[in-house]
Motif scaffolding. Structure first.
Motif, PDB file in Angstrom:
ATOM      1  N   PRO A 152       0.837  -1.197   0.000  1.00  0.00           N
ATOM      2  CA  PRO A 152       0.000   0.000   0.000  1.00  0.00           C
ATOM      3  C   PRO A 152       0.875   1.251   0.000  1.00  0.00           C
ATOM      4  CG  PRO A 152       0.027  -1.045   2.172  1.00  0.00           C
ATOM      5  CD  PRO A 152       0.736  -1.974   1.246  1.00  0.00           C
ATOM      6  N   PRO A 153       0.379   2.374  -0.515  1.00  0.00           N
ATOM      7  CA  PRO A 153      -1.034   2.603  -0.850  1.00  0.00           C
ATOM      8  C   PRO A 153      -1.324   2.541  -2.342  1.00  0.00           C
ATOM      9  CG  PRO A 153       0.069   4.709  -0.660  1.00  0.00           C
ATOM     10  CD  PRO A 153       1.130   3.654  -0.472  1.00  0.00           C
ATOM     11  N   LEU A 154      -0.361   2.138  -3.179  1.00  0.00           N
ATOM     12  CA  LEU A 154      -0.521   2.257  -4.628  1.00  0.00           C
ATOM     13  C   LEU A 154      -1.341   1.103  -5.203  1.00  0.00           C
ATOM     14  CD1 LEU A 154       3.001   3.614  -5.635  1.00  0.00           C
ATOM     15  CD2 LEU A 154       0.881   4.871  -5.221  1.00  0.00           C
ATOM     16  N   SER A 155      -1.562   1.162  -6.515  1.00  0.00           N
ATOM     17  CA  SER A 155      -2.504   0.262  -7.178  1.00  0.00           C
ATOM     18  C   SER A 155      -2.070  -1.193  -7.167  1.00  0.00           C
ATOM     19  CB  SER A 155      -2.719   0.719  -8.629  1.00  0.00           C
ATOM     20  OG  SER A 155      -1.476   0.797  -9.313  1.00  0.00           O
ATOM     21  N   GLY A 156      -0.774  -1.476  -7.030  1.00  0.00           N
ATOM     22  CA  GLY A 156      -0.340  -2.863  -6.971  1.00  0.00           C
ATOM     23  C   GLY A 156      -0.946  -3.597  -5.793  1.00  0.00           C
ATOM     24  N   CYS A 206      -0.243   4.842 -12.771  1.00  0.00           N
ATOM     25  CA  CYS A 206      -0.520   3.947 -11.641  1.00  0.00           C
ATOM     26  C   CYS A 206      -1.137   4.709 -10.476  1.00  0.00           C
ATOM     27  CB  CYS A 206       0.760   3.258 -11.203  1.00  0.00           C
ATOM     28  SG  CYS A 206       1.497   2.173 -12.440  1.00  0.00           S
ATOM     29  N   VAL A 207      -0.667   5.929 -10.239  1.00  0.00           N
ATOM     30  CA  VAL A 207      -1.275   6.759  -9.192  1.00  0.00           C
ATOM     31  C   VAL A 207      -2.724   7.057  -9.534  1.00  0.00           C
ATOM     32  CG1 VAL A 207      -1.183   9.005  -8.039  1.00  0.00           C
ATOM     33  CG2 VAL A 207       0.934   7.757  -8.492  1.00  0.00           C
ATOM     34  N   GLY A 208      -2.983   7.332 -10.819  1.00  0.00           N
ATOM     35  CA  GLY A 208      -4.358   7.560 -11.244  1.00  0.00           C
ATOM     36  C   GLY A 208      -5.244   6.343 -11.011  1.00  0.00           C
ATOM     37  N   LEU A 209      -4.705   5.145 -11.251  1.00  0.00           N
ATOM     38  CA  LEU A 209      -5.465   3.927 -10.973  1.00  0.00           C
ATOM     39  C   LEU A 209      -5.742   3.777  -9.487  1.00  0.00           C
ATOM     40  CD1 LEU A 209      -3.712   1.333 -13.315  1.00  0.00           C
ATOM     41  CD2 LEU A 209      -6.050   2.170 -13.505  1.00  0.00           C
ATOM     42  N   THR A 210      -4.824   4.274  -8.647  1.00  0.00           N
ATOM     43  CA  THR A 210      -5.035   4.215  -7.202  1.00  0.00           C
ATOM     44  C   THR A 210      -6.146   5.166  -6.786  1.00  0.00           C
ATOM     45  OG1 THR A 210      -2.680   3.730  -6.924  1.00  0.00           O
ATOM     46  CG2 THR A 210      -3.904   4.401  -4.970  1.00  0.00           C
ATOM     47  N   VAL A 211      -6.101   6.380  -7.294  1.00  0.00           N
ATOM     48  CA  VAL A 211      -7.109   7.382  -6.937  1.00  0.00           C
ATOM     49  C   VAL A 211      -8.481   7.001  -7.491  1.00  0.00           C
ATOM     50  CG1 VAL A 211      -7.753   9.807  -7.167  1.00  0.00           C
ATOM     51  CG2 VAL A 211      -5.362   9.189  -6.789  1.00  0.00           C
ATOM     52  N   LEU A 212      -8.498   6.506  -8.712  1.00  0.00           N
ATOM     53  CA  LEU A 212      -9.750   6.132  -9.367  1.00  0.00           C
ATOM     54  C   LEU A 212      -9.947   4.618  -9.347  1.00  0.00           C
ATOM     55  CD1 LEU A 212      -9.504   8.530 -12.452  1.00  0.00           C
ATOM     56  CD2 LEU A 212     -10.772   8.901 -10.320  1.00  0.00           C
ATOM     57  N   ALA A 213      -9.595   4.000  -8.241  1.00  0.00           N
ATOM     58  CA  ALA A 213      -9.688   2.540  -8.152  1.00  0.00           C
ATOM     59  C   ALA A 213     -11.123   2.052  -8.291  1.00  0.00           C
ATOM     60  CB  ALA A 213      -9.100   2.068  -6.822  1.00  0.00           C
ATOM     61  N   GLY A 214     -12.090   2.825  -7.796  1.00  0.00           N
ATOM     62  CA  GLY A 214     -13.488   2.415  -7.903  1.00  0.00           C
ATOM     63  C   GLY A 214     -13.958   2.277  -9.339  1.00  0.00           C
ATOM     64  N   PRO A 215     -13.865   3.337 -10.148  1.00  0.00           N
ATOM     65  CA  PRO A 215     -14.261   3.193 -11.557  1.00  0.00           C
ATOM     66  C   PRO A 215     -13.418   2.171 -12.318  1.00  0.00           C
ATOM     67  CG  PRO A 215     -14.137   5.513 -10.934  1.00  0.00           C
ATOM     68  CD  PRO A 215     -13.568   4.732  -9.797  1.00  0.00           C
ATOM     69  N   ALA A 216     -12.109   2.093 -12.009  1.00  0.00           N
ATOM     70  CA  ALA A 216     -11.257   1.137 -12.714  1.00  0.00           C
ATOM     71  C   ALA A 216     -11.673  -0.296 -12.403  1.00  0.00           C
ATOM     72  CB  ALA A 216      -9.799   1.364 -12.338  1.00  0.00           C
ATOM     73  N   LEU A 217     -11.980  -0.581 -11.143  1.00  0.00           N
ATOM     74  CA  LEU A 217     -12.417  -1.927 -10.774  1.00  0.00           C
ATOM     75  C   LEU A 217     -13.790  -2.243 -11.359  1.00  0.00           C
ATOM     76  CD1 LEU A 217     -11.236  -2.347  -7.071  1.00  0.00           C
ATOM     77  CD2 LEU A 217     -10.689  -3.840  -9.002  1.00  0.00           C
ATOM     78  N   ARG A 218     -14.659  -1.242 -11.416  1.00  0.00           N
ATOM     79  CA  ARG A 218     -15.959  -1.479 -12.029  1.00  0.00           C
ATOM     80  C   ARG A 218     -15.800  -1.847 -13.501  1.00  0.00           C
ATOM     81  NH1 ARG A 218     -18.744   0.546 -15.524  1.00  0.00           N
ATOM     82  NH2 ARG A 218     -17.360   2.337 -15.747  1.00  0.00           N
ATOM     83  N   TYR A 219     -14.898  -1.141 -14.203  1.00  0.00           N
ATOM     84  CA  TYR A 219     -14.617  -1.459 -15.601  1.00  0.00           C
ATOM     85  C   TYR A 219     -14.064  -2.883 -15.713  1.00  0.00           C
ATOM     86  CZ  TYR A 219     -12.762  -0.862 -20.356  1.00  0.00           C
ATOM     87  OH  TYR A 219     -12.483  -1.003 -21.694  1.00  0.00           O
ATOM     88  N   ALA A 220     -13.111  -3.241 -14.830  1.00  0.00           N
ATOM     89  CA  ALA A 220     -12.523  -4.580 -14.863  1.00  0.00           C
ATOM     90  C   ALA A 220     -13.565  -5.648 -14.567  1.00  0.00           C
ATOM     91  CB  ALA A 220     -11.373  -4.662 -13.862  1.00  0.00           C
TER      92      ALA A 220
END
Length: 581
Positions: A416-420, A498-512
């Protein structure tokens, strides 16, 4: 407007093809090639992002665009399919290609005569592999991709690159032979190479034809696993990537994800829950192979003292993680794996580029000398004399490189705290949470996946910490590496992604999750691809585009006389069993 947008499906293939062909015809004039390459790659990134938004806006699990070249039926002609999974990988490939191209402008693009056209053809092969809807054209784009990768591996010449390049060529020629053999057996069993048509025919195959199909799929899967880097057929990967130049290695790291994509797409289409007696074929092998690949990559991470080989070992760990996640066969785990791809691709690419900058300020064998000094307790006798300033004034360059190295370490280790970290959590949560829903114990393989991911992350932390200490506290005492804006900007850009994926993890996970759900339930994919476009649009439906372009199925459902959106002749020809795909 919808018809015009449908033609975007072929643009990621045509753009690099035309750009690369134009560069080949231009003798010399490197500045012109640079302008063409930047324009083409930037346009590819913009188109890929537009396709991702278009795919996400498509209703249900159907693909956003089914593009038939020449308006031929899908079972006979070339078809390109844009859905969420393909669009996501197109965007990642374009972003990584743009970063590698910009980084190379400092000096790497001048060490070979044809770097720019080769890079464009590489992107063309990648994009075609993600978009194609049949096995034959997948083989064609694989060969385009591999031919370009041979040039990238050998770019810059040198004994190490030539030796690694020759090994790489031999291994991939063998993989191409396996690809042809496997595709031939599949065609002999099912009578088609269109992926959707195959998915429709698999449930109704006779037992002898099913055996032939599964044999061909196993051989074809071996070719994909070689490209994905699975143990023991991925032994070539760290050496090859370590020998390549930094921009070439960063882009080549995407090739392993092509193998992962092909496995995911074909396995869920041909052997998903709808495949009848063949459902789940090979899933356990993917899971076990993924675990073994993680173990091999973890040992490689701990054993290596060479930065490029460390990055190559991280590619192996990421491939093993994805194979294990896909092999679990769960929609939620696959969604986490897709989010992991979106995080790992830019992280590994940034690490390869960063290594090229960091190694300029180091002496040959610095890692070995540092470890030797630690083993024999040397280099610790110096004490600060009275009045000597304690500590080191860190210049801006060193601070920037240190922050980038730390970000790469956190991403690759999954901390944590990044997207990995979020990606690994998204994969492990469903694996361990299924027992709570079903009321039973957690399966042993789920615990093994958990242990593999935790131990590989720990090994990466140890290796990166050791390397960081020897690198930043020892190698740069006398001089700092020189770098240009065109080199550090791509590294920062990929890490910011990658930082953007961390901040926008909700929309990114919904897309995934939407992409994974569509991949695990491919009935809409099959119907959309096999559905013959009517010559006259029915009321309430989008009209077909010219040249066979069609934006996904309209809200009106099936055309008259085509139940479930499938051509009348499909069922009688054995494409679909009773009840649909």
């Amino acid at each position: 407007m919808r018809d015009w947008l449908a033609h975007l499906a072929i643009a990621p293939i045509l753009l690099p093809l035309l750009a690369g062909a134009t560069m080949v015809l231009i003798e010399g004039r490197r500045p012109v090639k640079v302008v063409i390459g930047l324009a083409s790659t930037t346009a590819m990134l913009a188109i890929a992002v537009a396709l991702a938004f278009l795919a996400d806006a498509a209703p249900g699990a159907a693909p956003a665009i089914v593009y038939r070249l020449g308006d031929w039926p899908a079972a006979f002609g070339i078809v390109l399919v844009v859905d969420r999974l393909a669009a996501m990988l197109l965007a990642l490939a374009a972003a990584l290609g743009l970063a590698a191209l910009v980084f190379s402008l400092a000096h790497w693009h001048r060490v070979g005569a044809h770097f720019h056209p080769i890079l464009q053809f590489q992107l063309m092969g990648l994009n075609g592999a993600f978009l194609t809807g049949d096995l034959f054209n997948l083989f064609v784009f694989f060969e385009v991709m591999l031919a370009a990768s041979y040039g990238l591996v050998l770019h810059g010449s040198g004994t190490a690159r030539v030796r690694a390049g020759l090994h790489y060529i031999a291994i991939n020629l063998a993989a191409s032979l396996l690809f042809l053999l496997g595709a031939s057996l599949i065609y002999g069993a099912a009578g088609t190479l269109n992926m959707a048509d195959l998915a429709a025919r698999v449930p109704g195959l006779a037992p002898d034809a099913r055996t032939l199909l599964e044999t061909g799929a196993a051989i074809l899967g071996t070719a994909f696993l070689i490209k994905a880097g699975m143990w023991p057929v991925g032994f070539w990967l760290p050496t090859t990537y370590a020998a390549a130049t930094a921009p070439a290695a960063a882009l080549l790291s995407m090739l392993s994800k092509v193998g992962i994509y092909a496995l995911l797409r074909l396995w869920l289409l041909l052997f998903g829950a709808q495949a009848g007696a063949s459902a789940g074929f090979g899933g356990d092998w993917l899971l076990v192979g993924g675990l073994l690949t993680i173990a091999f990559g973890t040992i490689s991470v701990l054993a290596t003292q060479d930065l490029p080989r460390l990055a190559g070992a991280c590619v192996l760990v990421s491939s093993g993680t994805l194979l294990a996640a896909i092999g679990s066969g769960q929609v939620a785990v696959t969604a986490g794996a897709l989010f992991y791809i979106a995080s790992a691709v830019p992280a590994i690419g940034a690490f390869f580029l960063l290594i090229d900058i960091l190694e300029r300020g180091r002496e040959v064998g610095a890692d070995v000398l540092a470890v030797t000094a630690e083993a024999f307790g040397e280099g610790d006798e110096e004490e600060a004399t009275e009045g000597e300033a304690v500590g080191l004034a860190i210049p801006g360059t060193l601070a920037l490189l240190g922050a980038a190295f730390l970000a790469c370490a956190l991403l690759l280790a999954g901390l944590p705290p990044l997207s990995g970290f979020l990606a690994k959590f998204a994969m492990l949560g469903p694996l361990l949470g299924r027992s709570g829903i079903a009321g039973g114990p957690v399966p042993l393989l789920s615990w093994l996946v958990l242990a593999a991911l935790v131990l590989s992350g720990l090994a990466t932390v140890i290796a990166m910490t050791r390397t960081g200490i020897n690198l930043f506290w020892g190698s740069f005492e006398d001089h700092l590496p020189r770098m240009r804006l065109t080199e550090i900007a791509p590294v920062v850009g990929l890490l910011l992604l990658c930082v953007g994926l961390t901040v926008l993890a909700g929309p990114a996970l919904r897309y995934a999750e939407a992409a994974a759900g569509a991949a695990h339930a491919p009935q809409d994919y099959v119907r959309a691809v096999l559905h013959e476009v009517p010559r006259r649009a029915a009321p309430g439906r989008a009209a077909p585009g010219r040249d066979g372009a069609r934006a996904g199925p309209g809200p009106g459902g099936a055309a008259p006389g085509m139940p479930d959106g499938v051509p009348d002749g499909a069922r009688s020809a054995g494409r679909l069993p009773e009840g649909g795909a």
